[in-house]
Write an enzyme that holds these catalytic residues in place. Structure first.
Site, PDB file in Angstrom:
ATOM      1  N   LYS A 295     -80.468   8.092 -23.361  1.00 61.24           N
ATOM      2  CA  LYS A 295     -79.069   8.330 -22.979  1.00 61.24           C
ATOM      3  C   LYS A 295     -79.034   8.954 -21.594  1.00 61.24           C
ATOM      4  O   LYS A 295     -79.987   9.620 -21.156  1.00 61.24           O
ATOM      5  CB  LYS A 295     -78.406   9.280 -23.970  1.00 61.24           C
ATOM      6  CG  LYS A 295     -76.888   9.145 -24.026  1.00 61.24           C
ATOM      7  CD  LYS A 295     -76.476   7.922 -24.823  1.00 61.24           C
ATOM      8  CE  LYS A 295     -74.973   7.870 -25.013  1.00 61.24           C
ATOM      9  NZ  LYS A 295     -74.572   6.723 -25.856  1.00 61.24           N
TER      10      LYS A 295
ATOM     11  N   GLY B  11     -59.136   5.035 -26.320  1.00 56.44           N
ATOM     12  CA  GLY B  11     -59.738   4.402 -25.151  1.00 56.44           C
ATOM     13  C   GLY B  11     -60.278   3.030 -25.472  1.00 56.44           C
ATOM     14  O   GLY B  11     -59.762   2.316 -26.339  1.00 56.44           O
ATOM     15  N   HIS B  12     -61.366   2.638 -24.774  1.00 51.57           N
ATOM     16  CA  HIS B  12     -61.912   1.295 -24.927  1.00 51.57           C
ATOM     17  C   HIS B  12     -62.233   0.972 -26.373  1.00 51.57           C
ATOM     18  O   HIS B  12     -61.940  -0.115 -26.862  1.00 51.57           O
ATOM     19  CB  HIS B  12     -63.185   1.141 -24.086  1.00 51.57           C
ATOM     20  CG  HIS B  12     -62.934   1.080 -22.613  1.00 51.57           C
ATOM     21  ND1 HIS B  12     -62.183   0.082 -22.030  1.00 51.57           N
ATOM     22  CD2 HIS B  12     -63.330   1.885 -21.596  1.00 51.57           C
ATOM     23  CE1 HIS B  12     -62.126   0.278 -20.725  1.00 51.57           C
ATOM     24  NE2 HIS B  12     -62.811   1.377 -20.432  1.00 51.57           N
ATOM     25  N   VAL B  13     -62.843   1.917 -27.095  1.00 49.51           N
ATOM     26  CA  VAL B  13     -63.234   1.652 -28.474  1.00 49.51           C
ATOM     27  C   VAL B  13     -62.103   1.979 -29.437  1.00 49.51           C
ATOM     28  O   VAL B  13     -61.728   1.159 -30.279  1.00 49.51           O
ATOM     29  CB  VAL B  13     -64.503   2.450 -28.845  1.00 49.51           C
ATOM     30  CG1 VAL B  13     -64.843   2.243 -30.321  1.00 49.51           C
ATOM     31  CG2 VAL B  13     -65.674   2.009 -27.978  1.00 49.51           C
TER      32      VAL B  13
END
Length: 345
Positions: free
Chosen positions: A75, A178-180
């Site tokens: 990560k 958001g995106h998810v």
């Protein structure tokens, strides 16, 4: 508290010219190079950023193992506000740092980063995944992550005996749009679920309200009485000061490290709340990237692979029931068993 959880490598990245401040952590490469996204966030302290990248990279090891991928865990965290502090120079500098790891870490997108950011990184290194389709990648992994969460919610509802196999009328509170999170809410709404959404940015919520969603304050969404609480923003949402205020029957969302520590998973079990382990249910993005790495990328094949998340969670729940343990313990055990087998081979 153990700070370094058997990590193989941790790199501090500081580029004076661009102002980049980042940390890359590679947790375990037994199954393959450590794959994990680049997260950009406004951490209050450097220690907070370090702890986050260590926990996230460890979680990626278990996520990739449980998903059956020949990949380890890694990560990156970039310190800064993703809305105001981004520059192409920072991500190009990050690409040079990633390149120095010689392929032990494969980067992807995560909270606060986009395919455009990935292209800046890719200008300096080949060790980037999830690139735009026109560059031979699989594009933004967020929709596949979200679809995997929806499949996982269905499996959790089945385990809890809610809904009778349908999403119609099921109440899901989604934290983060958001995106998810937005892509989790949309198919739920389309399937007739009642969806409550919360986010710190109103412009993310407004399109979902037009589709029929309800809104809750971001700071209180975990207290909404619902069938499913779906954390799709940052982690540590289940902690001593929040767990007693939760009024859900299931926790199933896309956020990483939803439990502040393992004891919180045990506490959820004691309270009768079914927890879908985060690294099992949110693996859709890395499964999608796995299909990219074995290209040419086929979105239909990738979606079919992502849908197996539901089967994985059913196996986790079955093992947890048989052993009388909380699901997160069963999921970690399953992931570790695969890594141990690879070490012995």
């Amino acid at each position: 508290m153990r700070l370094f959880h058997d990590h193989e490598q941790v790199a501090i990245c500081h580029d004076r010219a661009s102002g980049l401040r980042a940390i890359i952590a590679v947790h375990d490469t037994t199954l393959g190079p450590g794959l994990g996204g680049i997260r950009m966030w406004t951490y209050p302290t450097d220690d907070a950023a370090l702890l986050d990248v260590l926990r996230l990279s460890e979680g990626m090891t278990y996520k990739n193992s449980l998903a059956g991928l020949d990949l380890g865990g890694g990560k990156t965290v970039v310190v800064g506000d993703p809305r105001t502090d981004k520059t192409p120079d920072k991500f190009r500098a990050l690409g040079r740092f990633i390149d120095r790891l010689n392929g032990s870490y494969l980067a992807a997108e995560d909270v606060g980063t986009t395919t455009e950011d990935a292209e800046q990184v890719a200008s300096q290194t080949a060790h980037v995944t999830g690139r735009a389709l026109e560059f031979g990648g699989s594009g933004d992994p967020s929709p596949m992550t979200a679809w995997g969460v929806v499949c996982g919610i269905r499996a959790a509802l089945d385990e809890a005996g809610i809904g009778g196999g349908s999403l119609e009328g099921v109440h899901v509170a989604v934290q983060g749009a958001g995106h998810v999170g937005g892509d989790v809410a949309r198919p739920l709404l389309a399937a007739g679920a009642r969806v409550t959404v919360a986010d710190i940015y109103q412009d993310r919520i407004d399109p979902l309200l037009e589709l029929g969603a309800e809104q809750a304050p971001a700071e209180d969404v975990h207290t909404v009485e619902c069938d499913v609480y779906s954390p799709c923003a940052l982690g540590a949402v289940v902690r001593p000061e929040t767990v007693g205020r939760m009024r859900c029957r299931i926790i199933a969302g896309a956020a990483n490290n939803q439990l502040a520590d393992d004891s919180m998973g045990d506490e959820l079990k004691r309270r009768g709340v079914l927890y879908a382990p985060d690294f099992a249910i949110n693996a859709g993005g890395v499964i999608n990237i796995g299909e990219e790495l074995h290209g040419p990328y086929d979105p239909d094949r990738a979606k079919a692979s992502v849908e197996r998340i539901g089967d994985t969670l059913r196996q986790v729940f079955e093992r947890a029931r048989a052993a009388g343990v909380a699901p997160h313990h069963a999921a970690v055990q399953m992931a570790r068993e695969r890594i141990d087998r690879a070490r012995r081979a």
